[in-house]
Design an enzyme around this catalytic site. Structure first.
Site, PDB file in Angstrom:
ATOM      1  N   THR A 110      -7.893  -0.752  14.129  1.00 25.56           N
ATOM      2  CA  THR A 110      -6.983  -0.721  15.278  1.00 25.56           C
ATOM      3  C   THR A 110      -7.133  -1.969  16.143  1.00 25.56           C
ATOM      4  O   THR A 110      -6.137  -2.602  16.532  1.00 25.56           O
ATOM      5  CB  THR A 110      -7.227   0.538  16.132  1.00 25.56           C
ATOM      6  N   GLY A 160     -12.793  -2.534  14.508  1.00 25.21           N
ATOM      7  CA  GLY A 160     -12.188  -1.745  13.435  1.00 25.21           C
ATOM      8  C   GLY A 160     -10.740  -2.132  13.192  1.00 25.21           C
ATOM      9  O   GLY A 160     -10.233  -3.120  13.745  1.00 25.21           O
ATOM     10  N   PRO A 217       7.989  -4.156  11.273  1.00 23.35           N
ATOM     11  CA  PRO A 217       8.456  -5.468  10.818  1.00 23.35           C
ATOM     12  C   PRO A 217       7.696  -6.056   9.632  1.00 23.35           C
ATOM     13  O   PRO A 217       8.177  -6.975   8.990  1.00 23.35           O
ATOM     14  CB  PRO A 217       8.258  -6.343  12.062  1.00 23.35           C
ATOM     15  N   CYS A 253       0.825  -1.211   0.000  1.00 18.48           N
ATOM     16  CA  CYS A 253       0.000   0.000   0.000  1.00 18.48           C
ATOM     17  C   CYS A 253       0.858   1.259   0.000  1.00 18.48           C
ATOM     18  O   CYS A 253       0.415   2.314  -0.454  1.00 18.48           O
ATOM     19  CB  CYS A 253      -0.944   0.000   1.197  1.00 18.48           C
ATOM     20  N   ASN A 254       2.086   1.154   0.500  1.00 17.77           N
ATOM     21  CA  ASN A 254       2.948   2.334   0.605  1.00 17.77           C
ATOM     22  C   ASN A 254       4.037   2.431  -0.449  1.00 17.77           C
ATOM     23  O   ASN A 254       4.686   3.464  -0.569  1.00 17.77           O
ATOM     24  CB  ASN A 254       3.605   2.385   1.989  1.00 17.77           C
ATOM     25  N   SER A 264      10.368   2.785   5.927  1.00 12.30           N
ATOM     26  CA  SER A 264       8.924   2.647   6.125  1.00 12.30           C
ATOM     27  C   SER A 264       8.301   3.907   6.700  1.00 12.30           C
ATOM     28  O   SER A 264       8.986   4.740   7.295  1.00 12.30           O
ATOM     29  CB  SER A 264       8.624   1.468   7.057  1.00 12.30           C
TER      30      SER A 264
END
Length: 416
Positions: free
Chosen positions: A189, A187, A111, A50-51, A105
């Site tokens: 989190t 959710g 990790p 995603c990044n 990151s």
């Protein structure tokens, strides 16, 4: 041999563009095959999260790889080019090692990226786009990432709310193998909290949510029990740890409910972590004996301290990746020298075989043996010294004393 890394990440591009250059799991196999076909070695690995989306190739042309990326996704060069970064040789190696170690990151030292890089490499092997160099590069990278983890404190301190909550629980209970946890909410989190708890071997988990179906979907993954919010009073007395994160505008756990649960527990301590905004647990719960309440603000102060600790560890990690990237390039250069020696030997053997065959033919036709042998020796000598003679002449004409000296040493001319 030329290693190339080309990519785009959270620092260089918006989410919108990152989505456009990402590779879906069902298409990445064919994409790697297509990319590898554009390299001279047939070696390529695509890391897509995603990044970030990054292309690692051996013996590939940078412009050609960028063109392939744009063509594959149907994007204009002017939209993609300003957001791309590229590395070559040792810097490409170091970049991959930094990525796998979590140094590049969004959350320093996280990790998960190592697992994602390993997964990308495994898919490349399945696609048949991995050979000697890329295989050695990624295997070394995994060893470096492990070295960074074991020799620095890069991953020891929690820097996410979910991880910080679980780290606090581990600190208080020392071991989670006998603890029972109640999670409130379902959710993202809480899902991360559940993952960290499972990774740490928690005894059991119960997930309470307004929508039972949502909780059940999450529980299947983590082996937990799903309940509704209305059932919390029945399960609260059994919980050693309560972690809550919902979008409720009003508190879900009041002082009275917790007090009643503590009495049923015969005042065994209970850790409550409220990571919701607005709060899910009434602040007055902190006044109860045997109730240890922490809020998101408490976690953020821990995270800030830990981030400073990670930055110190990152400096050590940078030195490790720097050193290891140079060591890998030493191996690459040794491989290149082996290839050069092999090519030189094969070339010399081919010259020898050609001239010997010609000499044998002349002898078979009745040629004078002495004359044939002298001619063979002369022709072989002339063929073998032709390239070195040209190199010596060129260096002399150009006044290149350094090259001339190296050639003399290589040819053994300076030996006494």
């Amino acid at each position: 041999m030329s290693l190339v890394a080309i990519g785009i990440n959270h620092k260089t591009a918006t989410v919108d563009l990152r989505e456009k250059v990402a590779f879906s799991p069902d298409k990445i196999h064919d994409a790697m095959k297509s990319l590898a076909s554009r390299t001279r070695s047939g070696e390529a690995v695509i890391v897509s999260t995603c990044n970030r989306t990054e292309l690692y190739c051996n013996n590939g042309d940078e412009a050609d790889i960028i063109e392939w990326l744009e063509e594959y996704h149907g994007l204009d060069h002017k939209d993609v080019a300003p957001c791309l970064y590229n590395y070559h040789g040792q810097t490409a190696v170091k970049h991959l090692m930094r990525v796998a170690s979590g140094l590049d990151s969004l959350i320093l030292g996280e990790p998960q990226i190592l697992g994602q890089v390993k997964q990308a490499f495994a898919k490349a092997k399945e696609a048949g786009t991995v050979a000697l160099t890329i295989d050695r590069l990624f295997q070394n990278t995994f060893s470096v990432a492990k070295k960074v983890r074991t020799e620095t404190e890069i991953g020891a301190a929690a820097v996410s709310v979910a991880f910080a909550a679980v780290s606090m629980a581990k600190h208080i209970f020392s071991s989670l193998s006998t603890t029972k946890v109640l999670l409130i909410g379902a959710g993202e989190t809480i899902e991360l909290v559940a993952k960290h708890l499972k990774d740490n071997g928690v005894a059991s988990m119960v997930v309470a949510n307004r929508t039972l179906e949502r909780a059940q979907g999450m529980c299947e993954e983590f082996g937990a029990t799903a309940i509704t919010l209305a059932q919390i009073p029945d399960y609260l007395p059994k919980a050693d740890i309560v972690i809550s994160s919902t979008a409720s505008p009003l508190p879900i756990l009041g002082k009275g409910m917790v007090e009643k649960a503590l009495k049923q527990r015969r005042h065994q301590p209970m850790l409550l972590v409220d990571i919701a905004v607005p709060r899910d647990i009434e602040p007055e719960v902190a006044d109860l004996d045997d109730a240890f309440l922490y809020t998101v603000d408490d976690l953020h102060s821990i995270i800030e301290q830990n981030m400073a600790s990670r930055k110190e560890a990152a400096e050590q990690a940078e030195l490790i990746t720097e050193e290891q990237s140079y060591l890998f390039m030493d191996w690459v250069r040794s491989l290149e020298s082996v290839d050069s020696i092999r090519e030189y030997r094969n070339q010399s053997m081919a010259i020898k075989d050609e001239l010997v065959e010609r000499a044998l033919n002349k002898l078979a036709q009745g040629g004078d043996t002495e004359q044939v042998l002298i001619e063979l020796a002369n022709r072989l000598t002339n063929k073998l010294i032709h390239a070195p003679t040209q190199a010596l002449t060129a260096a002399s004409r150009q006044g290149d004393l350094n090259t001339l000296g190296q050639l003399r040493t290589a040819l053994g001319l300076d030996k006494n």
